[in-house]
Design an enzyme around this catalytic site. Structure first.
Site, PDB file in Angstrom:
ATOM      1  N   HIS A 167       0.849  -1.125   0.040  1.00 58.14           N
ATOM      2  CA  HIS A 167       0.046  -0.155   0.045  1.00 58.14           C
ATOM      3  C   HIS A 167       0.956   1.165  -0.140  1.00 58.14           C
ATOM      4  CE1 HIS A 167      -4.037  -1.665   0.222  1.00 58.14           C
ATOM      5  NE2 HIS A 167      -3.836  -2.177   1.114  1.00 58.14           N
ATOM      6  N   CYS A 241       0.355   1.751  -6.041  1.00 55.03           N
ATOM      7  CA  CYS A 241      -0.536   2.878  -6.565  1.00 55.03           C
ATOM      8  C   CYS A 241       0.142   4.358  -6.687  1.00 55.03           C
ATOM      9  CB  CYS A 241      -1.769   2.871  -5.741  1.00 55.03           C
ATOM     10  SG  CYS A 241      -2.628   1.353  -5.944  1.00 55.03           S
ATOM     11  N   ARG A 250       0.289   2.435 -11.574  1.00 52.26           N
ATOM     12  CA  ARG A 250       0.945   1.950 -10.745  1.00 52.26           C
ATOM     13  C   ARG A 250       2.441   2.584 -10.945  1.00 52.26           C
ATOM     14  NH1 ARG A 250      -2.989   0.801  -9.409  1.00 52.26           N
ATOM     15  NH2 ARG A 250      -3.728  -1.312  -9.128  1.00 52.26           N
TER      16      ARG A 250
END
Length: 259
Positions: A167, A241, A250
């Site tokens: 993340h 991300c 990405r």
């Protein structure tokens, strides 16, 4: 005329009441939304980051215990487990000498702990220490603040591509600042008494979420073919991300195993 005046005042009072109630409802909804945002952005970060660091400590403690037991066995403090007296040589069938394996070929296969984590990733430039688990499932891996290994990619230290996802925002956000990595930065992977050091070589600042080439055994973007590598080797890939607080694209960082 008096009756009509009272009717207008009543309607005006009713409208004011409706407007006041709507304002109160709007404020209440706003407060609830704000609390949800605080919970998602701040509290889940604290929870996941704390749990991830506890998992790192647990892994390192387990590895230290394994190392201590191995030293005890090597020093002869433990009785032999084969049932053969220590003074009796154990015959072995004749065979051709085995070739000495290279570091990559000798890399152990990942073995996950009950928590799912099996390694620790360290990025000195970012001050990052985070557990690595198999798989990229959000609930089981990424939302716990872990970094997840893409299924089917190579293990740490092995030939191929050791590809990881994490993340960038919320849930510990381990990869929030990987955009700051530059060529030459170290990416260190510890796994059961072994350490593999990769060196950052290339960064792809933006590609699509379907660009599977970035995690191929020889990583090369299929969206932007000018980015990537062209020869087999031992690679590491970090993906997250981008831009922040969005999952539209990405961000990719590549490194190669230091000999």
């Amino acid at each position: 005329m008096v009756v009509q005046g009272r009717g207008r005042r009543a309607r005006r009072a009713g409208l004011v009441g409706v407007l006041w109630a709507s304002a109160e409802l709007t404020v209440t909804v706003g407060v609830v939304v704000l609390l949800l945002v605080v919970h998602q952005v701040w509290w889940t970060n604290r929870q996941a980051a704390a749990a991830a660091q506890e998992q790192v400590r647990s892994l390192e403690q387990a590895w230290d215990q394994e190392r201590a037991r191995a030293l005890e066995r090597a020093s002869g403090d433990d009785p032999p487990s084969s049932g053969v007296p220590a003074s009796s040589p154990v015959p072995s069938p004749p065979s051709a000498p085995a070739p000495v394996p290279s570091e990559a070929a000798a890399a152990p296969r990942p073995r996950a702990e009950p928590s799912g984590a099996y390694a620790v990733l360290r990025i000195p430039r970012l001050g990052l220490v985070v557990p690595v688990a198999q798989g990229i499932d959000k609930r089981a891996v990424l939302d716990k603040g872990y970094v997840g290994q893409y299924p089917g990619t190579a293990g740490p230290g092995a030939q191929g591509n050791f590809a990881l996802a994490g993340h960038r925002n919320t849930h510990g956000e381990p990869f929030r600042y990987i955009n700051r990595l530059r060529a030459g930065d170290e990416l260190i992977v510890d796994m059961r008494g072994r350490r593999y050091t990769y060196v950052v070589g290339k960064v792809l600042s933006e590609t699509t979420e379907r660009d599977t080439g970035v995690i191929a055994p020889v990583p090369r973007s299929v969206v932007k073919p000018e980015h990537g590598y062209g020869e087999p080797g031992a690679y590491i890939t970090l993906t997250t991300c981008t831009p922040e607080y969005s999952s539209k694209y990405r961000l990719v960082v590549w490194g190669t195993l230091r000999p």
